[in-house]
Design a protein around this motif. Structure first.
Motif, PDB file in Angstrom:
ATOM      1  N   HIS A  61       0.729  -1.293   0.087  1.00  0.00           N
ATOM      2  CA  HIS A  61      -0.116  -0.044   0.028  1.00  0.00           C
ATOM      3  C   HIS A  61       1.020   1.342  -0.043  1.00  0.00           C
ATOM      4  N   ALA A  94       2.361   1.605  -3.306  1.00  0.00           N
ATOM      5  CA  ALA A  94       1.386   2.161  -4.195  1.00  0.00           C
ATOM      6  C   ALA A  94       1.033   3.706  -4.096  1.00  0.00           C
ATOM      7  N   ALA A 113      -5.142   5.239 -10.949  1.00  0.00           N
ATOM      8  CA  ALA A 113      -5.892   4.243 -10.155  1.00  0.00           C
ATOM      9  C   ALA A 113      -5.714   2.811 -10.973  1.00  0.00           C
ATOM     10  N   GLY A 114      -5.810   2.839 -12.254  1.00  0.00           N
ATOM     11  CA  GLY A 114      -5.450   1.536 -12.897  1.00  0.00           C
ATOM     12  C   GLY A 114      -3.974   1.169 -12.686  1.00  0.00           C
ATOM     13  N   THR A 166      -1.968   1.683  -9.793  1.00  0.00           N
ATOM     14  CA  THR A 166      -1.701   1.417  -8.520  1.00  0.00           C
ATOM     15  C   THR A 166      -2.796   0.440  -7.750  1.00  0.00           C
ATOM     16  N   ALA A 167      -3.962   0.418  -8.213  1.00  0.00           N
ATOM     17  CA  ALA A 167      -5.015  -0.250  -7.853  1.00  0.00           C
ATOM     18  C   ALA A 167      -5.721   0.604  -6.741  1.00  0.00           C
TER      19      ALA A 167
END
Length: 52
Positions: free
Chosen positions: A18, A21, A39-40, A42-43
């Protein structure tokens, strides 16, 4: 005892993922990447990226 240690190690790995990311998202945001793209990659949720 071993089960607790394994759970602790697993939790530590998730926290590091986390944090990594978040660092990537911060850098991408500084470089003006689109939030949807961040967002794509790093999820992370878009709301969390917007708060950075």
């Amino acid at each position: 005892m071993e089960k607790g240690l394994e759970q602790g190690l697993g939790q530590g790995k998730e926290e590091r993922k986390h944090e990594t990311a978040l660092a990537i998202a911060r850098k991408m945001k500084e470089e003006k990447f689109d939030i949807d793209k961040i967002a794509g990659f790093t999820a992370l949720p878009i709301e969390e990226i917007e708060r950075l």
